[in-house]
Design a protein around this motif. Structure first.
Motif, short mmCIF file in Angstrom:
data_model
loop_
_atom_site.label_atom_id
_atom_site.label_comp_id
_atom_site.label_asym_id
_atom_site.label_seq_id
_atom_site.Cartn_x
_atom_site.Cartn_y
_atom_site.Cartn_z
N GLY A 1 16.05 15.17 -29.45
CA GLY A 1 15.72 15.71 -30.76
C GLY A 1 14.29 16.22 -30.75
O GLY A 1 13.49 15.89 -29.87
N PHE A 2 13.94 17.07 -31.73
CA PHE A 2 12.58 17.60 -31.85
C PHE A 2 12.10 17.38 -33.28
O PHE A 2 12.85 17.59 -34.25
CB PHE A 2 12.55 19.09 -31.52
N ALA A 3 10.84 16.96 -33.43
CA ALA A 3 10.26 16.73 -34.75
C ALA A 3 8.89 17.41 -34.82
O ALA A 3 8.01 17.10 -34.01
CB ALA A 3 10.11 15.24 -35.04
N PRO A 4 8.70 18.34 -35.76
CA PRO A 4 7.35 18.91 -35.95
C PRO A 4 6.41 17.83 -36.45
O PRO A 4 6.79 16.99 -37.28
CB PRO A 4 7.57 19.99 -37.03
N VAL A 5 5.19 17.82 -35.96
CA VAL A 5 4.23 16.79 -36.36
C VAL A 5 2.90 17.43 -36.74
O VAL A 5 2.59 18.54 -36.34
CB VAL A 5 4.00 15.75 -35.23
N THR A 6 2.13 16.65 -37.50
CA THR A 6 0.76 17.03 -37.85
C THR A 6 -0.18 16.04 -37.21
O THR A 6 -0.01 14.83 -37.35
CB THR A 6 0.56 17.01 -39.38
N VAL B 1 -0.12 10.98 -35.15
CA VAL B 1 0.60 12.11 -35.72
C VAL B 1 1.43 11.65 -36.91
O VAL B 1 1.82 10.49 -37.02
CB VAL B 1 1.51 12.80 -34.68
N ARG B 2 1.70 12.61 -37.78
CA ARG B 2 2.57 12.37 -38.93
C ARG B 2 3.75 13.33 -38.83
O ARG B 2 3.58 14.50 -38.50
CB ARG B 2 1.80 12.62 -40.22
N GLY B 3 4.96 12.83 -39.11
CA GLY B 3 6.14 13.67 -39.04
C GLY B 3 7.35 12.96 -38.46
O GLY B 3 8.48 13.41 -38.65
N LEU B 4 7.11 11.84 -37.77
CA LEU B 4 8.20 11.02 -37.25
C LEU B 4 8.58 9.95 -38.27
O LEU B 4 7.78 9.63 -39.16
CB LEU B 4 7.79 10.37 -35.92
#
Length: 355
Positions: free
Chosen positions: A310-315, A326-329
């Protein structure tokens, strides 16, 4: 020679058995080749390394690039006309409020003040005499009031002359640094023309522009730290956060005010501003785990429960020696740390423990 029927049957059986073995040998040899070819053509699961990363509450900052600015900048102008007689303030030096930056020629101003004071003294004597005569009945109350009015007018003339004389001194409006002196001795100044500029560097402003996606994550008064290009750190708080976005960049202007007692921070220095935005869920991942997807988004690849990618965009919230926050997971996540660049979303993988 005629064969017996039993012999013919036996020969036929022997031939059938031989034919069976010959055919079996031919097709038996072909089947392993086909099996091997099929095995080769079947997709193999890629082996990757993944690390289980827990979700934790982490303090995070809004980070933006900015620059230092003076808290106040004033072009100090002359209130009267005259020739510059002296420039006692050194350009680039710190000056106190009320210090003389430029001084004009006095000319007739002192004489005007002396005359006004003499006239005031005369009116005072006249007023005293009028009051004494009024007590004896030789002056009316109206004459007393007229004499008092003349005295008040003379007093105002003295005050006016004192102000005009003091206006030859062009003074600093506040504590600051005197810059851009634009006159010399002998220059003529008209009312409104400037002697120079005073900038206030204590406190000092650090200004920048925050993207619209992060503009609502902090408020006026939020603590902030600015790291200057020199490495110096200034601690302050948000003084102003714009409510109206720039029409072209879609960003919001932010001002942080900080103390600068030694004036070591100058106006115009580049700075990294970190504004405390609160506490929220975050994951600590290696820097190398960051990848870009087909749309150019920055994120991480992870292994789902069904062993697919899977892929998750993060900040990115913060960079540390241990990795990046990071934030986004969401929740505990098996982040791919080795092989993430060679797999795609939905691909089945085999997972080996990360080193």
């Amino acid at each position: 020679m005629r064969l017996k029927s039993s012999t013919v049957v036996a020969i036929g059986l022997i031939g059938a058995v031989a034919l069976f073995f010959i055919i079996g040998a031919l097709f038996g040899a072909a089947r392993p080749k086909e099996a091997r070819a099929a095995a080769k053509s079947a997709p193999q699961a890629t082996t990757v390394q993944a690390k289980l990363t827990p979700e934790v509450a982490h303090e995070y900052d809004v980070v933006l690039r900015g620059r230092t600015e003076s808290a106040r900048t004033v072009a100090v102008a002359s209130e009267t006309a005259g020739v510059v007689a002296a420039t006692p303030a050194v350009e680039g030096a710190f000056v106190r409020k009320g210090a003389t930056l430029c001084r004009l020629e006095v000319n007739a101003r002192q004489a005007t003040l002396d005359q006004a004071k003499a006239d005031l003294r005369s009116r005072e004597l006249t007023q005293q005499a009028t009051v004494e005569l009024a007590k004896k009945g030789y002056r009316s109350q109206t004459q007393v009031l007229q004499s008092q009015a003349s005295l008040d007018s003379a007093s105002a003339a003295v005050r006016q002359a004192e102000i005009a004389l003091d206006q030859v001194n062009i003074r600093a409006p506040f504590d600051g640094v005197f810059t851009n002196r634009n006159v010399e001795v002998g220059s003529y100044l008209s009312p409104g023309q400037t002697c120079g500029t005073v900038i206030e560097l204590d406190p000092i402003l650090i200004v920048g522009d925050v993207p619209e996606t992060e503009a609502g994550q902090f408020a006026v008064g939020a603590p902030a730290v600015a790291t200057l290009v020199s490495g110096e750190k200034l601690s302050g708080k948000v003084r102003y956060a714009a409510r109206d976005a720039d029409a072209q960049t879609r960003t919001y202007h932010v001002e942080v005010i900080a103390q600068n007692p030694r004036l070591t921070a100058r106006s115009g220095l580049s700075a990294e501003i970190r504004i405390r935005a609160g506490v929220g869920p975050a994951h600590l991942v290696p820097v190398s785990a960051l990848v870009l997807d087909a749309a150019g988004r920055q994120g991480v690849r992870f292994v789902k429960a069904d062993q697919t990618v899977g892929f998750a965009p993060v900040t990115v919230l913060e960079e540390t020696p241990e990795g990046i926050w990071v934030r986004g997971l969401h929740g505990p996540t098996r982040v791919i740390t080795v092989g993430q660049s060679y797999v795609g979303e939905g691909q089945r993988v085999r997972v080996a423990a990360a080193n």
